[in-house]
Design a protein around this motif. Sequence first.
Motif, PDB file in Angstrom:
ATOM      1  N   ASP A   1      -5.809   5.090  -5.335  1.00 29.23           N
ATOM      2  CA  ASP A   1      -5.202   3.683  -5.153  1.00 29.23           C
ATOM      3  C   ASP A   1      -5.912   2.655  -4.937  1.00 29.23           C
ATOM      4  OD1 ASP A   1      -3.476   1.582  -4.730  1.00 29.23           O
ATOM      5  OD2 ASP A   1      -1.915   2.532  -3.850  1.00 29.23           O
TER       6      ASP A   1
ATOM      7  N   SER B   1      -4.759   0.029  -9.590  1.00 30.53           N
ATOM      8  CA  SER B   1      -5.051  -0.907  -8.724  1.00 30.53           C
ATOM      9  C   SER B   1      -3.963  -1.993  -9.026  1.00 30.53           C
ATOM     10  CB  SER B   1      -6.400  -1.547  -9.083  1.00 30.53           C
ATOM     11  OG  SER B   1      -6.513  -2.758  -8.268  1.00 30.53           O
TER      12      SER B   1
ATOM     13  N   VAL C   1       2.330   5.774  -6.934  1.00 25.81           N
ATOM     14  CA  VAL C   1       1.686   7.125  -6.888  1.00 25.81           C
ATOM     15  C   VAL C   1       2.886   8.248  -7.120  1.00 25.81           C
ATOM     16  CG1 VAL C   1       0.568   8.699  -5.348  1.00 25.81           C
ATOM     17  CG2 VAL C   1      -0.235   6.292  -5.382  1.00 25.81           C
TER      18      VAL C   1
ATOM     19  N   PHE D   1      -5.865   6.501  -0.749  1.00 26.73           N
ATOM     20  CA  PHE D   1      -5.428   4.911  -0.852  1.00 26.73           C
ATOM     21  C   PHE D   1      -6.353   4.156   0.021  1.00 26.73           C
ATOM     22  CE2 PHE D   1      -1.339   7.496  -0.671  1.00 26.73           C
ATOM     23  CZ  PHE D   1      -0.806   6.753  -1.548  1.00 26.73           C
ATOM     24  N   CYS D   2      -7.150   3.255  -1.069  1.00 27.83           N
ATOM     25  CA  CYS D   2      -8.366   2.675  -0.632  1.00 27.83           C
ATOM     26  C   CYS D   2      -8.314   0.951  -0.385  1.00 27.83           C
ATOM     27  CB  CYS D   2      -9.242   2.716  -1.929  1.00 27.83           C
ATOM     28  SG  CYS D   2      -9.306   4.303  -2.496  1.00 27.83           S
ATOM     29  N   ASP D   3      -8.601   0.752   0.375  1.00 26.22           N
ATOM     30  CA  ASP D   3      -8.663  -0.981   0.856  1.00 26.22           C
ATOM     31  C   ASP D   3      -9.949  -1.202   1.517  1.00 26.22           C
ATOM     32  OD1 ASP D   3      -8.015  -3.835   1.009  1.00 26.22           O
ATOM     33  OD2 ASP D   3      -5.955  -3.102   0.432  1.00 26.22           O
TER      34      ASP D   3
ATOM     35  N   CYS E   1      -4.682  -0.794  -1.613  1.00 31.00           N
ATOM     36  CA  CYS E   1      -3.418  -0.409  -1.376  1.00 31.00           C
ATOM     37  C   CYS E   1      -2.761  -1.233  -0.451  1.00 31.00           C
ATOM     38  CB  CYS E   1      -3.517   1.133  -0.897  1.00 31.00           C
ATOM     39  SG  CYS E   1      -4.339   1.246   0.695  1.00 31.00           S
TER      40      CYS E   1
ATOM     41  N   THR F   1       2.845   0.746  -2.908  1.00 33.47           N
ATOM     42  CA  THR F   1       1.977   1.584  -4.098  1.00 33.47           C
ATOM     43  C   THR F   1       2.293   2.905  -3.824  1.00 33.47           C
ATOM     44  OG1 THR F   1       0.592   1.772  -2.140  1.00 33.47           O
ATOM     45  CG2 THR F   1      -0.001   0.022  -3.544  1.00 33.47           C
TER      46      THR F   1
ATOM     47  N   GLY G   1       0.497  -0.300   1.760  1.00 32.42           N
ATOM     48  CA  GLY G   1       0.906   0.857   0.986  1.00 32.42           C
ATOM     49  C   GLY G   1       2.481   0.798   0.504  1.00 32.42           C
TER      50      GLY G   1
ATOM     51  N   LEU H   1      -0.618   1.725   7.423  1.00 26.07           N
ATOM     52  CA  LEU H   1      -0.347   2.597   6.252  1.00 26.07           C
ATOM     53  C   LEU H   1      -0.249   4.084   6.475  1.00 26.07           C
ATOM     54  CD1 LEU H   1      -1.294   2.636   3.016  1.00 26.07           C
ATOM     55  CD2 LEU H   1      -3.518   3.828   4.022  1.00 26.07           C
TER      56      LEU H   1
END
Lengths: 385, 385
Positions: A70, A159, A83, A109-111, A73, A79, A76, A120
């Motif tokens: 993701d 995304s 997911v 979960f990426c940011d 995110c 998102t 979260g 998050l």
Amino acid sequence: MESPSLPVTAKDWTSTGLHRVLCMQGGEGDVSYVNNSDCQALAITLCKPILISSLQSIKLFTSPIIRIADLGCATGSNTFDTVDTVVETLRQLFTAVYGGGSLEFEAFFCDLPSNDFNMLFRLLSEKQKVDSAKYFANGVAGSFCDRLFPRGTIHVAVSLSALHWLSQIPEKVLEKGSRTWNKGKTWIEGAKKEVVDAYAEQSDKDLSDFLKCRKEEMVEGGVLFVLMGGRPSGSSSQFGDQDTRVKHPFTTTMEQAWQDLIDEGLIDEETRDGFNIPAYMRSPEEVAAGIDRIGGFKIEKMEYMKIVEYSDEKHEEWKKDPVSYGRARTNLVQAAIRPMVEVYLGVDLCDELFKRYENRVSTTREFLHITCFFGVVAFSAIRIE
Amino acid sequence: MESPSLPVTAKDWTSTGLHRVLCMQGGEGDVSYVNNSDCQALAITLCKPILISSLQSIKLFTSPIIRIADLGCATGSNTFDTVDTVVETLRQLFTAVYGGGSLEFEAFFCDLPSNDFNMLFRLLSEKQKVDSAKYFANGVAGSFCDRLFPRGTIHVAVSLSALHWLSQIPEKVLEKGSRTWNKGKTWIEGAKKEVVDAYAEQSDKDLSDFLKCRKEEMVEGGVLFVLMGGRPSGSSSQFGDQDTRVKHPFTTTMEQAWQDLIDEGLIDEETRDGFNIPAYMRSPEEVAAGIDRIGGFKIEKMEYMKIVEYSDEKHEEWKKDPVSYGRARTNLVQAAIRPMVEVYLGVDLCDELFKRYENRVSTTREFLHITCFFGVVAFSAIRIE
């Protein structure tokens, strides 16, 4: 009154600088992203059929572990649901074909490192207490314009409401006195063609970087699903209609609030001109051209969609209570850009800016009678050889 | 003065409660873990040869991706270095055998959801700016007594200075009036046999849970390296020598500080008795028995080691400046247990407790003339079928 010295100069708004400050507002207060992302949630709901249909046409993987990324995110809240949809859809598919078995899921979960990952993880652990863990969850701190995973290890990448944020303000927009200096503005809607072109160029570069990295990271047959702020085909404006152009949180009111600070002698013009909101609304054509340029992906479906800013009921409510409307609107825009403004102006001037913003919204009654739309471009694509 | 009402009752100190509050102090202030973990760093350095020797005898993997789990990473300051060692050792090994190639690494930094992951990611991104990323990094929020990864996906798992923290205070220790109620104490050193036994039982359960999960998650041939607070063989005390028993931050001074709060009427005895530090120092025999009980691992090497609390130079310095010594010592103990005490007593009483603690340390001059050792048990084991 003299302008106080500012903590960040315009020239600091280069790649590295923005990297540290571009993030949705963390925590869970009134101005937090978690409490100001209903519109994003609605957009995601509307686009979900595109995602599900792509997942259903997926080539079934031989791997007993499915990895989902993701990208962008935030904290979260918007998102997790997506997911979950990916996990449930794929699990059903596997059960139908293989009669179940030992499929396991990893979600990433990426940011950016400036994101509030503590929040998050807190939301995630609350969620997993309720519906027992469907997947093993991970947080990844980095830019989605860089590689985040080993080669060929991601089966599904999503995304949501993130890719319209640029990785940096184009350097030439920060060259004082140049033709690309964004004089009198804080964003590109209604700006000089040179400035818009510089943004478009940066947008192309970011999209290319994003796609190049995903091309390396994703397995053949994997699904890429992206939803981002966007504009309709053929529009040279960032928006498709005049009302939105006027009422969008980044346009008229934002410019008035900055002008108020100048008129009151709190900042000088140059300070305002040096601040730029790093967002660009791509057209479906620009997105398709980017995918074509990088290769390795086949577009399954692409759509432009308009999301109304709020429901009719809410609209009627706001008309009767413009003060609450002003506050809500200001919270919304702070959720998106406050961390950046705060680093640029410092906390005190940042507070002053958003006070004026709130005041402008509450007292501009004509805005209560026109409707603003948020445009999104959504697409799903399959990783091909 | 009446005892103010406390935010957490003794009965809340069950599994779920502790899960939320057991964490090293986040941030980077004077009492933060990042600034109070020199001893842990020294222990890790001393035990590193055990890790390296196990890695060198590793069965080379056919996978082009090596996954490393760091279990109980806190804010990472002490563990980045160990993960670097793993990556470099394995890369050299692969280069020697296969002449290099396209090996990629994923590192997973795991801790409880209450851990300061924002700080972890900030330190990580600073580090990766300097020495270009050697691995793809992830954060994982969960207990290492639970499954954190899919089956058979971890090649190297390390846990540094974490496993001596119990997942919960044994429930029977929280039963007021029972034989296992820890009357007059806040920890188990010098406590009734029943209380120590209850802790030992919990310690066995936690170690079993930890090993069961790793057994499922690790690939055959993978290396498990653990370093935890421990006591020497055959010691019924938590420590191997009398001086440490007296001077350890969790014993005499801690008890005096709590007694001060009682004597001043700030809390009642029951409040003190209901607080227990959830730490247990295992003997090498207890650790070996746990590994034997669960199976699936072959111990390569196990050692008990004593780490001196500070260098001789530091010792001489402190003797001349007991006030600074008191402050340093109090920061150290706060880094480990302040988050727990704060939730139990509330911020104000927590501050009062550590003020008294600091005062006691600064004025107990005899402590400046004896030396305290931190005992550790370290082992490496190979995942076997």
